[in-house]
Every structure is written in C-alpha cells, then in structure tokens.
Design an enzyme around this catalytic site. Sequence first.
Site, PDB file in Angstrom:
ATOM      1  N   ASP A 268       0.824  -1.199   0.000  1.00  0.00           N
ATOM      2  CA  ASP A 268       0.000   0.000   0.000  1.00  0.00           C
ATOM      3  C   ASP A 268       0.866   1.260   0.000  1.00  0.00           C
ATOM      4  O   ASP A 268       1.817   1.379   0.780  1.00  0.00           O
ATOM      5  CB  ASP A 268      -0.897  -0.013   1.254  1.00  0.00           C
ATOM      6  CG  ASP A 268      -1.777   1.212   1.366  1.00  0.00           C
ATOM      7  OD1 ASP A 268      -2.685   1.340   0.533  1.00  0.00           O
ATOM      8  OD2 ASP A 268      -1.532   2.031   2.265  1.00  0.00           O
ATOM      9  N   GLU A 303       1.149  -0.156  -4.939  1.00  0.00           N
ATOM     10  CA  GLU A 303       0.349   1.046  -5.136  1.00  0.00           C
ATOM     11  C   GLU A 303       1.329   2.202  -5.018  1.00  0.00           C
ATOM     12  O   GLU A 303       1.982   2.356  -3.991  1.00  0.00           O
ATOM     13  CB  GLU A 303      -0.753   1.197  -4.092  1.00  0.00           C
ATOM     14  CG  GLU A 303      -1.578   2.440  -4.350  1.00  0.00           C
ATOM     15  CD  GLU A 303      -2.442   2.860  -3.170  1.00  0.00           C
ATOM     16  OE1 GLU A 303      -3.480   3.500  -3.410  1.00  0.00           O
ATOM     17  OE2 GLU A 303      -2.088   2.571  -2.023  1.00  0.00           O
TER      18      GLU A 303
END
Length: 611
Positions: A268, A303
């Site tokens: 993330d 990401e």
Amino acid sequence: MHYVHEMPFGARLRPDGGAQFRLWAPGARSASLVLKRQQQREEEIIESRASEDGWYRLTVPNTGAGDLYQWFIDAELRVPDPASRFNPEGPHGPSQLVDAAKFDWDTAWVGRPWHEAVIYELHVGCFTPAGTYAAAEAQLPALAQLGVTAVQLMPLADFPGRFGWGYDGVLPYAPYAAYGSPQDLKRFIQAAHRLNMMVFLDVVYNHFGPDGNYLPRYAPQFFNERHKTAWGAAVNFDAPGSETVREFFIHNALYWLEEYRFDGLRFDAVHAMLDDSKPDIVETLSNRIREAFPQRHVHLVLENDTNEARRLGRPGEPGRYDGQWNGDFHHTLHVLMTDEHDGYYAEYDQPLDQLARVLTHGFARQGAPHITENAPPRQAAVGSVPLSATVNFLHNHDQIGNRAFGERLTQLTDATSLRLAVAINLLMPAPPMLFMGEEFGAKTPFLYFAGWTGELREAVREGRRREFAHFPRYAEAAERGELPDPCDPQTFERSKLDWVSAQAVAHREWRHHYAELLALRARAITPHLPKLRTGAHTARRAGDGALRVRWRFEGGMALEMLVNLSHQSCRLDQPSQPQGLQDTTLLHSIGDVVADSLSPWAGRWYWGRES
C-alpha cells in the site's frame, strides 16, 4: 509439510518446551513479561533485563500454544507484542502464543506465473454475511469457475474495533481475530491453492493506525519526524534505529509468504514509505523476498501514486516489482463513462487520448504533477512501461469506498458502456483486477467504515463531512448531515455483498458476461502474453470517440482492438477490418458495425499476423 518463519522479533516456541520472548524497546526504562498460562488463574510477571541495543530477551519454560502474554513497560503500561502472531481480544489485549508448525500444508503448490494473473480483490468481513475466512472459503469454487486465478485480501493486520477496512492496522503480524484464527486463514489459502488459485495479501508499511499503536511509548525510533506523511511522522527507514525497523517490515513480508504461503503481496502507498538511503526500503524488500523464494512464483505489486516506472521489471526480477495498480486506466474510462470531472478526475481532461497512452505505454501521466492538493508529484516520463506490469481495474476498494455514498459503476453509468469497459479490461494484455461483486453487477455499496469510538470517531465523522463539502454534488448532503456515518455498524453491514440478489436473472447475465470474457482471455490471449513486446504498441483515433489499438507480440503476431467510447454512433475513417493483418480471427464483438460505423460503446477484437 510445516512452515515456520524464523525471525528476530516476537515469541518463538522451543522444540524442548517453553518459549523465547523478544522485544525491542529502546525507549523503555524497564520491560517485564506478563504471562497467563491456560491452566492457571493467576498471571505471572517475569522480569527481563535490556541489552545495550535496547532488546529484552527471556526464555520461559512450561509455556506453550494458547497461553497469553503482554509486556509491562516501565511498570506503568501493558502492551501487546508488536510481532504478535495473534491477538484474540484485539490490539489492546494480550497476545497469544501460536504453534505455527501445527498446520499441515500440501507440498506440490509453487504458484502460477504472473502472466496468468486475473486478480479478485475482496474484504473478508464484507465478502459474505458471516464475514469469516471459513465463509469466504465456501465461495472459492465459484471464483475459480468464473476464471479468477488470484484472490487478493484487503489488509489483515490487527486493528481495534468490530469492523474496518484494515488500513489502520497496528499489529502487522497478527491476522484480525474477527475473521477467524490463524488456522482458519491457512485453511482458506490451502483451499484456494487446491483450486489452482493464488492468494495475495495487501500489506501496509507506510504508517500505523491511530488507535492501539503503543510503539511511540517504548520504541520511538520506529518513527522519523524529518519525513512527514498524511498520517504524521513517517515510519523510520533511514534515521538512527532504522536497521531494526527495516528488518521488522522485511521479516513481516517474509512471514506472510513463508508461514502462510501467500503467493504475493500488494504494498500500500509506497510513495509514503519515505527513505533517503540506498537501496531504499522498497528496493530492499524486493531483493530480500526474491532471494528467499527462488523456487516459487511470488508476485509483488505496488500502489504508487508517483508512477515510478523504474520500480517495475520482469516478473521475479530482484529489486523490482511485477506490477502496479494503474489508476490511470480506471480514471480515464471512468471520465469517459460518467463525465465526472471533479477531484482527481480533473487531471483527465483528454480522456480518450490519455486512455490511448495507457493502453500502449502503461501510464497516462508520468511527467505532469498532480493538480490535486497535497498529492505527490508524478515521475518524469521515461517511455513505455511493460503492459504486463500495469494492473488494470474498473473498481477497487478505493474507487468505490472513497466516494461519499460508495456507488459502483452499475449506479453511475449504463449497462451498454459498462459491458464494453469490462471487455476492454479483460481482453487487453495487462493483468486485470476485479473487485468483489462486480462480476454479478452488485448494487450494494462499498462504503468507508471504521469502528472508532470516542474523540477519534467524532474526528473521522467531521473529516468526512469537510472532505465532501468541497464537491458540488455532495455539498448539500454533507451540510445536512446525510453522509453515511463511517463508524455506524450499519454502514459496515450495508457494505456486505448480497448473495441472494446475485441469483436474479440480470445478475446472472453479468456473471455470464465476465465468465465468457475470462474464458476467452485464458484461451486466446494468456498463452501469448510471455511474448508481449514493450514499446511496440500503437493506438490512434479511428473516428470521433473511437480508438484502434494494436498490441504486438514476438513472431509478428498482433491483437487489435477497435472500440467506440462514446454515447453516439461513430463513422470509421477506414473499414473495421484490421489493415495489414493476415489470417485474421474475430475474437469478440460487442455492439453493431453498420456501413463502417460503430454503434455507441461497441467494440471488436481481432487476432492475426502482421504482414
């Protein structure tokens, strides 16, 4: 076969009985172990001495799996083990000793190659009414039959409260107890493997959640005030003490991949993993993981809002990542379908041309900075990105859940345009990702929810109201207090998939559409993907609102897509049949071609050999 990840953190059961406990607490004056054995009513407090490097280590006989323990800091505060393998009462309660070697794994599974990835993102708590690993496991055969090859779980790191997205975890090694036990999670993963499906895990190494994070109290070296993120001081990857912090997260990645046999990790917001050292933590994670699992297909996905093409490489390449979530693909198609232009969609002011670049070069925006407030700048353009490294999607948890009312595209656009967009995603070379429920056209929202209480609850409520007050279409609802309350249990319940409605005729038709496209992908496209070239693809306007895209493979083979991405019929500038392709096969067709004109949201896919 049994797997236990050996690491310098946390508790470890000893072969001869008992356990060894370790805690890095350089900011503590003292740390004692509080042990609660299953067969005893009373707790035992065991003193420990710190070494010069801030480590507290002790070995305790006559303790084993199931016993509970905490660390008592400065005789003032009880805290869980930050490397706890399980916290059955949540992060404010005691940790539990786990016998990781107890689970019996199959030995044959080594994963699947990256080019076969069809990813399905799900939230364990919302995927089924029960919200458990066991209930999710029962749905796996249907996903395999659909054509899914990889299930990606939203974060599992333990967090407080009865519900949440998982991105505010505070115990990175402890799977969230409400979903089930560590054994239940392993059974879920093994069941997926037996269906020839991989399982990926979303991990968060850029911050800790605001509730239940005790590290600043006894290990402030975990954070670096010199770097600031949206969550405050950054995790310390490059200041004094960072050697231990880096190992904490590196071993966390290795732990999930070894002890739980996950097939990949999605990292993330790596743009918020701020690190000035060389190699930085993002590169180091890849190097260490590649070194540890040379015989398995282990896939690493980013990401990364800065679109750093340098981070992406060939599958399995040390220091690099197999893929990155591609927001540019989603944003361009979203603007074309919905005509929304506020927020970050304002950056996509030439959506058809930007989509053309995405389909051929990977990203739409690599040189220009974000225009949205407080967003990181884009990286300078470096040419084409391998399309095999761009994970494309029409939905994900963010793109639905960060909307005020959690709407899916089934509520925002018509079925005709959505069917074409689905086909574009599933029939292009890049690995596609689905979000739970989209395969049957789910109408249930996926809202932002977090089970905070007290002042934090009020802060989150007010923050959501302020955030959406800036959007004209949400301003009145925000002012009237009509936005869903993220901390209300009903918000969580409303976000659960409705599997009863999924049996309706209209939903079965959507599922058939996805299954048909995924079967075509597996049969006609996937076998050729290892030979996909980089930087050789072309896209051009074929008329107002239409694109003609050609993807090239080694050996002269090509996949061509002709699509009309508008709400009006489009007259083509040349015949619909591909020019310069021999032995052409029509793979798929949506809509009508009449007199060299494409109906609205129509498309054709062809396979052939370039002359």
